[in-house]
Scaffold this motif. Structure first.
Motif, PDB file in Angstrom:
ATOM      1  N   PHE A 123      38.736  37.687  23.526  1.00  0.00           N
ATOM      2  CA  PHE A 123      38.608  39.039  24.065  1.00  0.00           C
ATOM      3  C   PHE A 123      38.478  39.009  25.584  1.00  0.00           C
ATOM      4  O   PHE A 123      39.120  39.785  26.298  1.00  0.00           O
ATOM      5  CB  PHE A 123      37.390  39.744  23.463  1.00  0.00           C
ATOM      6  CG  PHE A 123      37.539  40.065  22.002  1.00  0.00           C
ATOM      7  CD1 PHE A 123      38.735  40.543  21.501  1.00  0.00           C
ATOM      8  CD2 PHE A 123      36.476  39.888  21.131  1.00  0.00           C
ATOM      9  CE1 PHE A 123      38.880  40.853  20.148  1.00  0.00           C
ATOM     10  CE2 PHE A 123      36.606  40.185  19.781  1.00  0.00           C
ATOM     11  CZ  PHE A 123      37.811  40.668  19.291  1.00  0.00           C
ATOM     12  N   HIS A 124      37.644  38.119  26.093  1.00  0.00           N
ATOM     13  CA  HIS A 124      37.458  38.023  27.545  1.00  0.00           C
ATOM     14  C   HIS A 124      38.769  37.672  28.244  1.00  0.00           C
ATOM     15  O   HIS A 124      39.069  38.210  29.311  1.00  0.00           O
ATOM     16  CB  HIS A 124      36.383  36.988  27.888  1.00  0.00           C
ATOM     17  CG  HIS A 124      34.992  37.532  27.846  1.00  0.00           C
ATOM     18  ND1 HIS A 124      34.461  38.292  28.876  1.00  0.00           N
ATOM     19  CD2 HIS A 124      34.025  37.456  26.909  1.00  0.00           C
ATOM     20  CE1 HIS A 124      33.223  38.633  28.567  1.00  0.00           C
ATOM     21  NE2 HIS A 124      32.932  38.152  27.378  1.00  0.00           N
ATOM     22  N   GLU A 125      39.540  36.801  27.658  1.00  0.00           N
ATOM     23  CA  GLU A 125      40.817  36.414  28.259  1.00  0.00           C
ATOM     24  C   GLU A 125      41.758  37.604  28.353  1.00  0.00           C
ATOM     25  O   GLU A 125      42.418  37.814  29.376  1.00  0.00           O
ATOM     26  CB  GLU A 125      41.456  35.286  27.443  1.00  0.00           C
ATOM     27  CG  GLU A 125      40.765  33.939  27.612  1.00  0.00           C
ATOM     28  CD  GLU A 125      41.384  32.861  26.743  1.00  0.00           C
ATOM     29  OE1 GLU A 125      42.247  33.201  25.899  1.00  0.00           O
ATOM     30  OE2 GLU A 125      41.010  31.686  26.905  1.00  0.00           O
ATOM     31  N   VAL A 126      41.818  38.394  27.274  1.00  0.00           N
ATOM     32  CA  VAL A 126      42.687  39.579  27.268  1.00  0.00           C
ATOM     33  C   VAL A 126      42.240  40.590  28.316  1.00  0.00           C
ATOM     34  O   VAL A 126      43.060  41.135  29.076  1.00  0.00           O
ATOM     35  CB  VAL A 126      42.681  40.224  25.859  1.00  0.00           C
ATOM     36  CG1 VAL A 126      43.287  41.625  25.906  1.00  0.00           C
ATOM     37  CG2 VAL A 126      43.449  39.361  24.875  1.00  0.00           C
ATOM     38  N   ILE A 127      40.934  40.829  28.379  1.00  0.00           N
ATOM     39  CA  ILE A 127      40.398  41.822  29.313  1.00  0.00           C
ATOM     40  C   ILE A 127      40.595  41.371  30.760  1.00  0.00           C
ATOM     41  O   ILE A 127      41.091  42.134  31.606  1.00  0.00           O
ATOM     42  CB  ILE A 127      38.908  42.076  29.017  1.00  0.00           C
ATOM     43  CG1 ILE A 127      38.744  42.720  27.638  1.00  0.00           C
ATOM     44  CG2 ILE A 127      38.281  42.965  30.093  1.00  0.00           C
ATOM     45  CD1 ILE A 127      37.332  42.643  27.084  1.00  0.00           C
ATOM     46  N   GLU A 128      40.232  40.132  31.045  1.00  0.00           N
ATOM     47  CA  GLU A 128      40.337  39.632  32.414  1.00  0.00           C
ATOM     48  C   GLU A 128      41.799  39.574  32.868  1.00  0.00           C
ATOM     49  O   GLU A 128      42.106  39.874  34.028  1.00  0.00           O
ATOM     50  CB  GLU A 128      39.699  38.242  32.524  1.00  0.00           C
ATOM     51  CG  GLU A 128      38.195  38.224  32.312  1.00  0.00           C
ATOM     52  CD  GLU A 128      37.424  38.881  33.442  1.00  0.00           C
ATOM     53  OE1 GLU A 128      38.019  39.138  34.505  1.00  0.00           O
ATOM     54  OE2 GLU A 128      36.218  39.123  33.270  1.00  0.00           O
ATOM     55  N   LYS A 129      42.685  39.205  31.969  1.00  0.00           N
ATOM     56  CA  LYS A 129      44.106  39.163  32.328  1.00  0.00           C
ATOM     57  C   LYS A 129      44.604  40.551  32.712  1.00  0.00           C
ATOM     58  O   LYS A 129      45.325  40.718  33.708  1.00  0.00           O
ATOM     59  CB  LYS A 129      44.930  38.613  31.161  1.00  0.00           C
ATOM     60  CG  LYS A 129      46.422  38.529  31.466  1.00  0.00           C
ATOM     61  CD  LYS A 129      47.214  38.006  30.275  1.00  0.00           C
ATOM     62  CE  LYS A 129      48.709  37.987  30.591  1.00  0.00           C
ATOM     63  NZ  LYS A 129      49.512  37.510  29.430  1.00  0.00           N
ATOM     64  N   SER A 130      44.210  41.560  31.944  1.00  0.00           N
ATOM     65  CA  SER A 130      44.641  42.929  32.241  1.00  0.00           C
ATOM     66  C   SER A 130      44.119  43.383  33.607  1.00  0.00           C
ATOM     67  O   SER A 130      44.860  43.957  34.419  1.00  0.00           O
ATOM     68  CB  SER A 130      44.149  43.889  31.150  1.00  0.00           C
ATOM     69  OG  SER A 130      44.711  43.562  29.901  1.00  0.00           O
ATOM     70  N   LEU A 131      42.834  43.123  33.873  1.00  0.00           N
ATOM     71  CA  LEU A 131      42.244  43.528  35.151  1.00  0.00           C
ATOM     72  C   LEU A 131      42.880  42.772  36.313  1.00  0.00           C
ATOM     73  O   LEU A 131      43.149  43.358  37.377  1.00  0.00           O
ATOM     74  CB  LEU A 131      40.737  43.296  35.125  1.00  0.00           C
ATOM     75  CG  LEU A 131      39.944  44.200  34.182  1.00  0.00           C
ATOM     76  CD1 LEU A 131      38.487  43.749  34.101  1.00  0.00           C
ATOM     77  CD2 LEU A 131      40.010  45.660  34.622  1.00  0.00           C
ATOM     78  N   ASP A 132      43.139  41.485  36.125  1.00  0.00           N
ATOM     79  CA  ASP A 132      43.770  40.697  37.184  1.00  0.00           C
ATOM     80  C   ASP A 132      45.173  41.202  37.486  1.00  0.00           C
ATOM     81  O   ASP A 132      45.590  41.251  38.652  1.00  0.00           O
ATOM     82  CB  ASP A 132      43.835  39.216  36.779  1.00  0.00           C
ATOM     83  CG  ASP A 132      42.475  38.533  36.839  1.00  0.00           C
ATOM     84  OD1 ASP A 132      41.552  39.098  37.468  1.00  0.00           O
ATOM     85  OD2 ASP A 132      42.338  37.439  36.245  1.00  0.00           O
ATOM     86  N   GLN A 133      45.896  41.601  36.441  1.00  0.00           N
ATOM     87  CA  GLN A 133      47.257  42.107  36.643  1.00  0.00           C
ATOM     88  C   GLN A 133      47.249  43.361  37.511  1.00  0.00           C
ATOM     89  O   GLN A 133      48.099  43.527  38.399  1.00  0.00           O
ATOM     90  CB  GLN A 133      47.915  42.402  35.295  1.00  0.00           C
ATOM     91  CG  GLN A 133      48.322  41.159  34.522  1.00  0.00           C
ATOM     92  CD  GLN A 133      48.897  41.493  33.161  1.00  0.00           C
ATOM     93  OE1 GLN A 133      48.398  42.374  32.457  1.00  0.00           O
ATOM     94  NE2 GLN A 133      49.930  40.796  32.760  1.00  0.00           N
ATOM     95  N   VAL A 134      46.291  44.250  37.259  1.00  0.00           N
ATOM     96  CA  VAL A 134      46.204  45.481  38.056  1.00  0.00           C
ATOM     97  C   VAL A 134      45.757  45.167  39.480  1.00  0.00           C
ATOM     98  O   VAL A 134      46.343  45.659  40.452  1.00  0.00           O
ATOM     99  CB  VAL A 134      45.254  46.492  37.383  1.00  0.00           C
ATOM    100  CG1 VAL A 134      45.036  47.706  38.286  1.00  0.00           C
ATOM    101  CG2 VAL A 134      45.823  46.938  36.041  1.00  0.00           C
ATOM    102  N   ASN A 135      44.729  44.336  39.631  1.00  0.00           N
ATOM    103  CA  ASN A 135      44.249  43.995  40.967  1.00  0.00           C
ATOM    104  C   ASN A 135      45.315  43.295  41.802  1.00  0.00           C
ATOM    105  O   ASN A 135      45.481  43.588  42.993  1.00  0.00           O
ATOM    106  CB  ASN A 135      43.014  43.092  40.868  1.00  0.00           C
ATOM    107  CG  ASN A 135      41.732  43.890  40.712  1.00  0.00           C
ATOM    108  OD1 ASN A 135      41.606  44.964  41.284  1.00  0.00           O
ATOM    109  ND2 ASN A 135      40.799  43.367  39.945  1.00  0.00           N
ATOM    110  N   ASP A 136      46.031  42.353  41.185  1.00  0.00           N
ATOM    111  CA  ASP A 136      47.054  41.598  41.915  1.00  0.00           C
ATOM    112  C   ASP A 136      48.178  42.491  42.409  1.00  0.00           C
ATOM    113  O   ASP A 136      48.864  42.152  43.383  1.00  0.00           O
ATOM    114  CB  ASP A 136      47.641  40.488  41.033  1.00  0.00           C
ATOM    115  CG  ASP A 136      46.657  39.365  40.779  1.00  0.00           C
ATOM    116  OD1 ASP A 136      45.644  39.291  41.504  1.00  0.00           O
ATOM    117  OD2 ASP A 136      46.891  38.569  39.849  1.00  0.00           O
ATOM    118  N   ARG A 137      48.362  43.612  41.762  1.00  0.00           N
ATOM    119  CA  ARG A 137      49.450  44.515  42.127  1.00  0.00           C
ATOM    120  C   ARG A 137      48.994  45.706  42.978  1.00  0.00           C
ATOM    121  O   ARG A 137      49.690  46.125  43.892  1.00  0.00           O
ATOM    122  CB  ARG A 137      50.145  45.030  40.856  1.00  0.00           C
ATOM    123  CG  ARG A 137      50.937  43.957  40.135  1.00  0.00           C
ATOM    124  CD  ARG A 137      51.205  44.319  38.679  1.00  0.00           C
ATOM    125  NE  ARG A 137      52.089  43.356  38.036  1.00  0.00           N
ATOM    126  CZ  ARG A 137      51.697  42.168  37.591  1.00  0.00           C
ATOM    127  NH1 ARG A 137      50.434  41.814  37.720  1.00  0.00           N
ATOM    128  NH2 ARG A 137      52.557  41.354  37.009  1.00  0.00           N
TER     129      ARG A 137
END
Length: 303
Positions: free
Chosen positions: A17-31
């Motif tokens: 779950f943490h991996e899914v959540i962090e990946k989503s947040l990182d994708q938005v922040n990186d963009r």
């Protein structure tokens, strides 16, 4: 962020779950972050080229929502307002001093969503002036919530509540097989109190208000919400507005729009666009008047 899940699937664990959540947040922040100098948005903002700039599909989705809401609201919502937000000290640069009338008028020359051109087929955004600066924070947080929800659905989650910075979306039912109950905070400075509990099933809710992010200058309260049409912080009786929508990104953008418009124009806009909205209006010291659209009233009745 705060994420609650209900699952009995043995394949699911906290690490996944943490991996899914962090990946989503990182994708938005990186963009879309204005705090990261190498994000897509920061590179667009620092570029002095006016030719169309290519973005990822995610950023284009957010830009498309933002510009649609700008058109609907005739500029009350405007992602080019960033220079004014920064000038009042609510951006990544920190606070120096309130801009003078002359400085504000100069900054207003850089503001206006019509200075942007979206090229959907090319997945690009053009700007008519080299110094245009975009800030997607009034949509991107809601979009991050949607992205997390969709990512959780992809791994089989059927019941969840996802909250990022106050923006919320739910799927399925809670542990008692009832709609998730999401609190709307009473907009009282320095106090955490519940104003309303709203039943949400497969819906999103975003709240915008003047009671958390502000500063006091010369005895006057300065809101972080800047009216792009005047270049000044909002100064009306609306304390907070909560919008319920299928999409958290749209709810996020609409909440900011209605906060700019104020109680009367905001209510008219909400009714015109058939939005489910709760307005909390200052009505004396630490007193608030509730105004609900028919859609919000129906929502409360369903719970």
């Amino acid at each position: 962020y705060n994420v609650k899940l209900i699952t009995d699937d043995a394949r699911h664990d906290n690490v996944a779950f943490h991996e899914v959540i962090e990946k989503s947040l990182d994708q938005v922040n990186d963009r879309m972050s204005t705090y990261k100098p190498d994000s897509e948005l920061s590179l667009f903002n620092t570029s002095r080229e006016t030719k169309p700039y290519t973005f990822s599909a995610m950023t284009m989705d957010v830009l498309d929502i933002a510009l649609q809401v700008s058109e609907q609201s005739e500029g009350a919502f405007d992602i080019t307002v960033g220079p004014l937000v920064n000038a009042y000290g609510f951006g990544p640069d920190g606070f120096d001093k309130v801009p003078t009338d002359e400085e504000r008028e100069k900054l207003l020359q850089r503001i206006g969503y019509k200075k942007l051109t979206l090229h959907k087929e090319k997945r690009a955004l053009g700007k008519s002036q080299s110094d245009i600066y975009c800030d997607l924070s009034a949509v991107a947080k809601g979009y991050a919530v949607d992205l997390i929800v969709d990512s959780l659905k992809d791994i089989g989650v059927e019941s969840a509540m996802v909250e990022v910075g106050g923006e919320v979306r739910t799927i399925g039912l809670n542990s008692t097989q009832q709609p998730w109950r999401i609190g709307i905070e009473r907009p009282t400075e320095g106090v955490r109190e519940l104003q309303r509990a709203v039943p949400l099933k497969d819906k999103a809710m975003a709240t915008s208000g003047d009671y958390r992010n502000f500063r006091i200058i010369d005895g006057k309260r300065i809101s972080h919400t800047i009216d792009p049409r005047t270049g000044k912080p909002i100064d009306h009786g609306l304390a907070s507005v909560s919008v319920v929508h299928d999409s958290c990104a749209w709810a996020d953008a609409y909440a900011t729009t209605l906060m700019v418009l104020g109680p009367e124009a905001g209510l008219a806009f909400a009714k015109e666009h058939k939005l489910a909205v709760l307005f909390l209006i200052h009505d004396g010291e630490n007193e608030f008047k509730e105004i609900m659209t028919p859609g919000f009233e129906a929502l409360l009745g369903s719970g």
